[in-house]
Design an enzyme around this catalytic site. Structure first.
Site, PDB file in Angstrom:
ATOM      1  N   GLU A   2      40.850  -1.115 -11.135  1.00 33.82           N
ATOM      2  CA  GLU A   2      40.780  -0.162 -10.029  1.00 33.82           C
ATOM      3  C   GLU A   2      42.064  -0.211  -9.226  1.00 33.82           C
ATOM      4  O   GLU A   2      42.601  -1.292  -8.949  1.00 33.82           O
ATOM      5  CB  GLU A   2      39.593  -0.467  -9.101  1.00 33.82           C
ATOM      6  CG  GLU A   2      38.251  -0.209  -9.747  1.00 33.82           C
ATOM      7  CD  GLU A   2      37.093  -0.396  -8.773  1.00 33.82           C
ATOM      8  OE1 GLU A   2      37.356  -0.829  -7.639  1.00 33.82           O
ATOM      9  OE2 GLU A   2      35.950  -0.096  -9.162  1.00 33.82           O
ATOM     10  N   THR A  27      27.697   2.288 -17.822  1.00 34.64           N
ATOM     11  CA  THR A  27      26.257   2.024 -17.652  1.00 34.64           C
ATOM     12  C   THR A  27      25.434   2.690 -18.744  1.00 34.64           C
ATOM     13  O   THR A  27      24.507   2.084 -19.314  1.00 34.64           O
ATOM     14  CB  THR A  27      25.807   2.528 -16.265  1.00 34.64           C
ATOM     15  OG1 THR A  27      26.593   1.887 -15.261  1.00 34.64           O
ATOM     16  CG2 THR A  27      24.335   2.213 -16.033  1.00 34.64           C
ATOM     17  N   SER A  87      28.077   4.763  -9.690  1.00 33.17           N
ATOM     18  CA  SER A  87      29.019   3.683  -9.995  1.00 33.17           C
ATOM     19  C   SER A  87      28.372   2.335  -9.735  1.00 33.17           C
ATOM     20  O   SER A  87      27.753   2.107  -8.688  1.00 33.17           O
ATOM     21  CB  SER A  87      30.270   3.844  -9.129  1.00 33.17           C
ATOM     22  OG  SER A  87      31.153   2.770  -9.329  1.00 33.17           O
ATOM     23  N   SER A  88      28.495   1.414 -10.698  1.00 30.51           N
ATOM     24  CA  SER A  88      27.970   0.063 -10.534  1.00 30.51           C
ATOM     25  C   SER A  88      28.911  -0.713  -9.638  1.00 30.51           C
ATOM     26  O   SER A  88      30.101  -0.868  -9.949  1.00 30.51           O
ATOM     27  CB  SER A  88      27.843  -0.619 -11.899  1.00 30.51           C
ATOM     28  OG  SER A  88      26.943   0.068 -12.723  1.00 30.51           O
ATOM     29  N   ASN A 120      32.660   8.606  -9.314  1.00 27.86           N
ATOM     30  CA  ASN A 120      31.423   8.549 -10.099  1.00 27.86           C
ATOM     31  C   ASN A 120      30.238   8.640  -9.156  1.00 27.86           C
ATOM     32  O   ASN A 120      30.243   8.074  -8.064  1.00 27.86           O
ATOM     33  CB  ASN A 120      31.367   7.227 -10.886  1.00 27.86           C
ATOM     34  CG  ASN A 120      30.164   7.184 -11.821  1.00 27.86           C
ATOM     35  OD1 ASN A 120      29.494   8.193 -12.022  1.00 27.86           O
ATOM     36  ND2 ASN A 120      29.904   6.025 -12.387  1.00 27.86           N
ATOM     37  N   GLY A 148      35.835  -1.684 -14.329  1.00 24.96           N
ATOM     38  CA  GLY A 148      37.163  -1.552 -14.910  1.00 24.96           C
ATOM     39  C   GLY A 148      38.259  -1.759 -13.882  1.00 24.96           C
ATOM     40  O   GLY A 148      38.018  -1.997 -12.687  1.00 24.96           O
ATOM     41  N   SER A 151      35.358   3.499 -13.108  1.00 22.19           N
ATOM     42  CA  SER A 151      34.137   4.096 -12.580  1.00 22.19           C
ATOM     43  C   SER A 151      33.999   5.541 -13.050  1.00 22.19           C
ATOM     44  O   SER A 151      34.912   6.348 -12.895  1.00 22.19           O
ATOM     45  CB  SER A 151      34.164   4.058 -11.046  1.00 22.19           C
ATOM     46  OG  SER A 151      32.998   4.648 -10.513  1.00 22.19           O
ATOM     47  N   GLY A 152      32.846   5.863 -13.642  1.00 20.94           N
ATOM     48  CA  GLY A 152      32.603   7.207 -14.158  1.00 20.94           C
ATOM     49  C   GLY A 152      32.913   7.363 -15.616  1.00 20.94           C
ATOM     50  O   GLY A 152      32.753   8.460 -16.169  1.00 20.94           O
TER      51      GLY A 152
END
Length: 1424
Positions: free
Chosen positions: A439, A163, A212-213, A209, A437, A158-159
């Site tokens: 985590e 995206t 974050s998605s 992030n 990704g 994330s980050g």
């Protein structure tokens, strides 16, 4: 990868460091297995030889774009290469065909502009710098050429920028496969605009992030046979539903909740929302806003994106109604009820939110409360309704919110897919996978388990792809690779997904038993996987478990695994929402078939996710994959910060290091024959002698150094791990020996060069010193000769200066003495002349004083004697008239009253008759009334003359004393007066009776005439206007006749006038000599003066004419012109008031052109009209006597000629000032204050009109002027003009600001925003009412925004303008859209006279020229 054999003293190596992961340094010494290293940061490090990695000292300063080109392919080498490129803003790096993208945390627009897309279009892979466009282009070309589907896998934590990278990929694919828009929107536009919609409902701020998605996304872009985008589909995976109800600080919930709270006020009130802090689902965290992001702006952007992807306005309202309902659901709180294990609403606030939720969901509030607080259990015997306690009711509330949001998100995805449309005939596609990704947090729940399970699957696919590429490389080079082992993570996947003993299978089994808890589930895991090396049981926890993933160990908390894995909807919730009156909400929860509702088959999130993931892997296996690994360089989300430890962890999680391990298992170092010989040819120079083949020479060098295990391919040398370092160590030894030899030779050369330099320097120093001594001797000889010469010239100079001083002193003394004598002589002559003058003046004064005293004494004596005689006579007359005075006074009053009543009656009769007559007879009546008035005026004048003559004869007659018999005469007079009084009383009584009758008749007539009163008033006004018009018409006729007479005289007597004007000087001299006349001479009438001295009349326009001719030559001096304009206009006004046309009465007006076109004609009209403010008035045709009035004299030819010339001068000077001010407006504004304010106002009005015409016409003719920035510039200038007008006040500025109305409205239209939203009615009536349709059309079509890039008015408004222009095309006036400059004279003398204040001429002292010249006697006030 490292070995102790290739590490020697002096080698540059990498060593591990706890702070920065790896540190580089030089080996100082080696003690057995330990090596002491001097690091570049100043520290000394001791490390084991087996943990050291060699450093490539010949690596490029800017790094390499493909890390397979590194001499040493290991972790520190990869990390250093990424760090070097990141410092240069090179964020993309290849590892084979894998792209590593490091997030720069800043905008780099030059990397993604259309020019960059054009550069990468069709370029071979690796030819240009690494870029995300290159990967997309390779996938697109492979799809076109090989007719095989491709996939691009974007991964990272994330980050890391997944995206944004996905957006860039989709933009480039849309650039390559875009097509012309159909029905307003293209497929690629809808695919790109689907990102903001999905981000608003599927992205949130996390610890790592801001965007974050929280779901996985796989976009399938379908292409036709021509390579054009023909359809698309979006697949989503595992939306994080628990975030709807539970967030931790400092994270945020999904963006859509905050966007709706920042919507426009009417929508916030519509959904009964407020500040995010007031909602339970949002206030669990203290973060409500994102830095640099406006939620209100993002809300509008999301709305626009929904429009593009095909979501209607009604559907959008329904979507946000559901989002608002979820927020209100979170604020519903429960308390214990009266019954056991029951719950009720906590307070009124909860009741309000419940009712609001029901209103938004369009369902029954009571049914909603029952669905949250109760459960229905169906048994074979009966249906049981069970109450829930507050805790279970809260869980039910949160479950409802999560279910609604999950269904809403799924509906959005389905709607986007259906709106975009899929091409069933498409054979090829390119898939873009944007997946979360790996985590690993402090608290890892079911979501992290599924995410890491996905990454394990993708890593297996990635390892297979990398190993396949290695196989292709080895096969291409024709080397043996059969013994290389493949690194696989299948054991971890078996631990998670294997049936029936996998973690997911055990979780589904636990969820099917109602009494299962997370403790029993954890114990089941411990029993099943106690011998599995990938499963670890923590020592301090009974419910947690650890799985050893490829990227590291992750500790999972199983507290909420069971709840989050259950995928079912509560029957009460399903029944409630399916019965909603809103079709959108009922569509989210369709009624289930009876068979499905009765079925007891269990469904779980894990199983469904496993099926989706397997379908995704099948899709990826059927495509050609391309990998992009996104890396986050730091956790503070700021640019130019590269944290080595963080990046290394991400490289491990992203599988990049795993790919390096696969490469190292084979031949990690590969060099072409040329590169290998260029670098290691010095190890065996004999191998390069002759024309030996490169392949053979490389093999000789390797065999000479005793290496084994290497392979020689077709174009490259393949080395095992450690062999590159061994060769570098041997190369370092050879270079060290050569360096020692070179150092010896160079030191000998340096010492020899130093000796020769010293010898040459000593010889040069001696020569310089000897030359210096010779120079000093020569300098002394020069100084001595120069001193003697200077002394000689100094003595001569002193003697000459002494002589000049004495000579000058003598001259000064002589001059002073002569001047003194001359001044004494002049002073004596001056005193003598002054004495003579004083004596003459004194004698004259004494004689004049004596004459004046005698004259005064005679006058006083005469006055006293005449006064005494008059008083005696007056005393006698008073005695006679004392008794008859009262009767006469009463008689006079009665007569006046009767006359007044008679006049009123006659006036009313005349008005009544006038109303009945037609308009054609009004003019004749006015003429008759004027003739009657003229007759009365003549009679009054005759009577006045007679009375004056009688008074004069009475005064001049000597007093006569007569003896009369008073008694008799008095008695007769008394009798006669008594009789007259009686007669008067009788007549008075009759007149009173007559007056009463008339009063009654008048009242009756007044009642009858009340209805006609308005008409009478209008008639009176018309009569006054006609009288004024008649008076002016007569004056015009008389003036025209005078001008005709002047012109005839001018034509006849041109030569005599020149002769007379030549004699003006002598006449003035003679007239000045005759100034001293007696007081009786001053009583001469103007007619006699005009007749006696005709020559003097021709002299009055000589000097002013010459002065005006001289001043007109200085046309550029506005100060002089303004002075003469003021004086000339004032003099012209005085002449017009004092002169009257001769012979104007009784003459018939001749027909000729109107004289009002010239200034003289307008002045004639205005001055004849007796303007306000001028003390000239007539009463009954006679002029008021007194000092306040001016006497009018007959205007002869010279006076009228001078007035005509003066009028021309005024017009010419005004035109000069106006033209000069148009040339230089600003610097000369202050010079106009000398002109009367009226003229200043007229000048500024025409100047502002000129500015309006020039600016407005340039705006219509030049497109560069019709821009937004130019409009702001002109608007600022207009503001300065408005400020100036405010400071100048209306006295000088007048209505000048109104002259700029065209340019003000045009500029106002240019600088307004949102022009496409304006209608034609708003533009033509509200914004620009003065401008015509042609002008508005030209401005709208020529407008361009060079600042913000906005558009002009809408096409509908343009088309409406064209229609109106077509209708007005027959009107020639409307076809002209430019303005014309008015250069005419904008005032008349009437305007000047009205603007000037009232002047009392009697208080003004005439100048000496007028007093001394008898020709100006008519301008002097009459004597007292």
């Amino acid at each position: 990868m490292g070995t102790k054999v290739n590490i020697i003293v002096g080698s540059h190596v990498w060593a591990e460091d706890s702070e920065i992961a790896w540190v580089d340094g030089e080996v100082l010494k080696i003690n057995g297995e330990e090596a002491e290293i001097q690091a570049t940061n100043g520290k000394k490090v001791v490390a084991n030889l087996s943990k050291l990695y060699p450093k490539d000292m010949e690596a490029a300063a800017g790094g390499v774009d493909d890390m397979t080109k590194l001499s040493y392919l290991h972790e520190p080498g990869v990390l250093q290469n990424l760090a070097i490129r990141y410092e240069l803003n090179e964020i993309y790096t290849y590892t084979g065909n894998i792209l590593i993208a490091v997030n720069p945390f800043q905008r780099l627009p030059h990397l993604y502009d259309p020019h960059m897309m054009q550069q990468y279009k069709g370029a071979p892979f690796g030819e240009l710098s690494p870029h995300v466009f290159a990967v997309a282009d390779v996938a697109y070309r492979a799809m076109i050429n090989e007719r095989k589907s491709n996939a691009i896998l974007v991964s990272g934590e994330s980050g890391a920028g997944k995206t944004e990278t996905t957006k860039m990929l989709m933009r480039y694919l849309a650039y390559l496969g875009g097509r012309v828009a159909t029905e307003g929107r293209t497929v690629e536009q809808q695919v790109l605009e689907s990102n903001p919609v999905l981000e608003a409902f599927g992205n949130a701020k996390t610890v790592r992030n801001n965007n974050s998605s929280r779901f996985g996304k796989f976009v399938e872009i379908q292409f036709d046979k021509h390579g054009r985008i023909s359809g698309a589909a979006i697949r989503t995976y595992l939306l994080e539903r628990s975030r709807v109800c539970q967030i931790s600080d400092p994270e945020r919930n999904y963006h859509c909740f905050y966007l709706l709270c920042s919507a426009p006020q009417e929508e916030v009130e519509k959904y009964k929302l407020g500040n995010p802090k007031s909602f339970h689902y949002l206030n669990q965290s203290n973060c409500y806003e994102l830095v640099g992001v406006s939620d209100a702006h993002e809300y509008l952007a999301t709305r626009r994106a929904m429009d593009i992807v095909g979501i209607s306005t009604q559907e959008q309202d329904a979507i946000f109604r559901v989002v608002a309902a979820i927020l209100h659901i979170g604020n519903i709180e429960f308390a214990k009820g009266k019954e056991v294990d029951s719950s009720v609403l906590k307070d009124e606030k909860s009741k309000f939110h419940l009712e609001t939720t029901a209103e938004l969901l369009m369902c029954d509030p009571g049914a909603l409360e029952d669905a949250l607080c109760k459960r229905v259990m169906v048994t074979p015997e009966e249906v049981i309704k069970r109450s829930l306690d507050p805790y279970n009711a809260t869980i039910s509330r949160d479950g409802l919110a999560k279910t609604i949001y999950s269904r809403l998100f799924d509906w959005l995805v389905d709607k986007i897919n259906s709106s975009i449309g899929q091409d069933a005939s498409s054979k090829c596609l390119i898939g873009v996978l944007d997946i979360y990704g790996f985590e690993s947090f402090k608290t890892n729940s079911f979501e992290q388990f599924c995410i890491n399970y996905t990454n394990e699957k993708l890593q297996q696919h990635f390892n297979q792809h990398v190993f396949k590429m290695e196989q292709e490389e080895y096969t291409k080079e024709q080397i043996d690779w059969s013994y290389i082992e493949f690194v696989d993570n299948q054991d971890v996947l078996d631990l998670i997904e294997k049936k029936p003993g996998g973690v997911i299978a055990l979780l589904d089994e636990a969820c099917m038993f109602p009494k299962s808890t997370h403790e029993t589930f954890a114990q089941k895991l411990y029993q099943t996987f106690q011998k599995n090396k990938r499963f670890v049981k923590p020592k301090l926890s009974r419910t947690d478990f650890t799985i050893c993933h490829y990227a590291g160990e992750v500790l999972y908390q199983s507290d909420q695994f069971l709840d989050k894995n259950k995928d079912y909807v509560v029957a009460e919730h399903q029944e409630l929402l399916s019965a909603s009156k809103c079709s959108f909400i009922s569509g989210l929860f369709p009624s289930l078939p009876e068979e499905t509702s009765k079925s007891s088959k269990f469904s779980s999130i894990g199983a469904r996710f496993k099926q989706q993931l397997q379908a995704l892997m099948d899709t990826l296996n059927s495509t050609e994959p391309h990998y992009i690994r996104c890396v986050k360089p730091n956790n503070v989300l700021k640019p130019a910060i590269f944290e080595n430890v963080n990046v290394m962890q991400q490289l491990r999680c992203g599988g990049v290091l795993e790919a390096i391990r696969i490469s190292c298992a084979g031949y990690p170092t590969r060099r072409t024959f040329y590169e290998f010989l260029h670098r290691f040819g010095i190890l065996a120079p004999e191998a390069l002698e002759g024309n030996c083949d490169e392949k053979v020479a490389c093999k000789r060098i390797l065999e000479k150094k005793g290496l084994s295990g290497f392979q020689i391919g077709r174009t490259k040398v393949f080395l095992r791990a450690g062999q590159m370092a061994e060769l570098d160590a041997r190369r370092t030894e050879v270079l060290s020996a050569a360096a020692k030899t070179i150092q010896g030779k160079i030191r000998t050369h340096i010492m020899r060069k130093k000796f020769l330099s010293l010898r040459k320097a000593s010889i040069c120093l001696q020569a310089i010193w000897r030359g210096r001594l010779a120079c000093k001797l020569y300098d002394n000889m020069r100084r001595e000769a120069a001193a003697i010469k200077v002394q000689k010239h100094q003595r001569r100079h002193q003697a000459r200066m002494s002589y000049k001083l004495r000579y000058a002193s003598v001259l000064v003394v002589q001059t002073a003495l002569r001047a003194m004598a001359a001044r004494n002589e002049f002073r004596f002559k001056k005193r003598s002349k002054a004495a003579v003058t004083i004596q003459a003046r004194y004698r004259c004064h004494r004689a004049y004083s004596y004459h004046r005293k005698l004259k005064c004494a005679a006058i006083v004596a005469q006055c006293r004697w005449r006064g005494k005689s008059a008083r005696k006579e007056l005393r006698k007359l008073k005695l006679e008239a004392r008794e008859t005075g009262a009767l006469k006074e009463a008689k006079d009053k009665l007569e006046k009253k009767v006359e007044e009543l008679t006049w009123r009656v006659q006036l009313e009769k005349r008005l009544r008759t006038d109303l009945e007559e037609s308009k054609t007879q009004e003019l004749s009546k006015l003429h008759s009334s004027m003739e009657a008035l003229q007759a009365k005026l003549d009679e009054a004048n005759a009577m006045l003359v007679k009375e004056r003559e009688a008074v004069k004869t009475i005064e001049e007659a000597p007093p006569v004393v007569k003896e009369t018999q008073v008694v008799v005469q008095d008695t007769e007079k008394i009798d006669s007066l008594t009789a007259e009084v009686q007669e008067l009383k009788t007549s008075l009584q009759s007149e009173k009776e007559r007056a009463d009758d008339l009063e009654k008749k008048r009242s009756e007539e007044q009642q009858a005439n009340e209805e006609k009163q308005k008409k009478m008033e209008e008639t009176e006004i018309k009569m006054r206007q006609f009288q004024e018009y008649l008076r002016r018409l007569e004056e015009k006729l008389s003036n025209v006749e005078s001008e005709n007479k002047v012109l005839r005289q001018q034509a006849v007597s041109m030569a005599p006038s020149k002769i007379l004007s030549g004699r003006s000087k002598s006449n003035l001299q003679r007239s000045s000599e005759n100034v001293n006349v007696s007081s009786n001479d001053l009583k001469t009438t103007p007619e006699t003066n005009n007749m006696s001295s005709p020559k003097k009349e021709y002299d009055i326009d000589d000097k002013p004419q010459k002065s005006l001719n001289e001043k007109q030559q200085t046309q550029d001096n506005n100060e002089v012109l303004a002075y003469w304009l003021s004086n000339a206009s004032t003099l012209l006004l005085l002449l017009q008031r004092t002169l009257k046309a001769s012979g104007s009465t009784g003459m018939a007006p001749q027909r000729r052109r109107s004289s009002s076109a010239t200034l003289f004609g307008r002045m004639t009209q205005s001055f004849r009209g007796a303007p306000q403010g001028v003390n000239l008035s007539l009463i009954n045709g006679s002029m008021i006597s007194g000092v306040e009035t001016l006497r009018q004299v007959e205007a002869k030819y010279p006076a009228l000629l001078f007035k005509q010339q003066l009028t021309a001068y005024v017009e010419k000077i005004y035109g000069m000032i106006r033209d000069n001010l148009k040339k230089e407006i600003s610097p000369l504004l202050g010079l106009c204050i000398q002109v009367p304010p009226f003229l200043v106002r007229k000048v500024f009005t025409q100047i502002f009109s000129f500015i309006n015409v020039q600016l407005f016409n340039s705006l219509l003719l030049r497109r560069e002027c019709c821009s937004f920035s130019n409009g702001e510039y002109v608007k600022a200038g207009l503001a300065e003009l408005e400020h100036w007008c405010y400071r100048a006040t209306d006295e000088y500025a007048g209505s000048a600001w109104d002259e700029l109305k065209h340019i003000r409205q045009a500029i106002g239209f240019l600088v307004i925003h949102q022009k496409p939203k304006k209608t034609l009615d708003e533009i033509s009536h509200d914004l620009c009412p003065v401008l015509s349709i042609q002008q508005l059309y030209r401005i709208s079509t020529m407008y361009w925004d060079d600042k913000y890039g906005t558009h002009s008015v809408s096409p509908e408004v343009i088309s409406n303008m064209r229609v109106l222009m077509t209708e007005d095309s027959n009107n020639p006036v409307s076809n002209s859209f430019l303005l014309d400059d008015d250069s005419s004279i904008p005032f008349s003398v009437d305007d000047i006279s009205k603007s000037m204040e009232q002047i009392d001429i009697s208080d003004i002292e005439p100048p000496p020229l007028i007093r001394e010249n008898s020709g100006f006697v008519f301008l002097l006030p009459p004597p007292e």
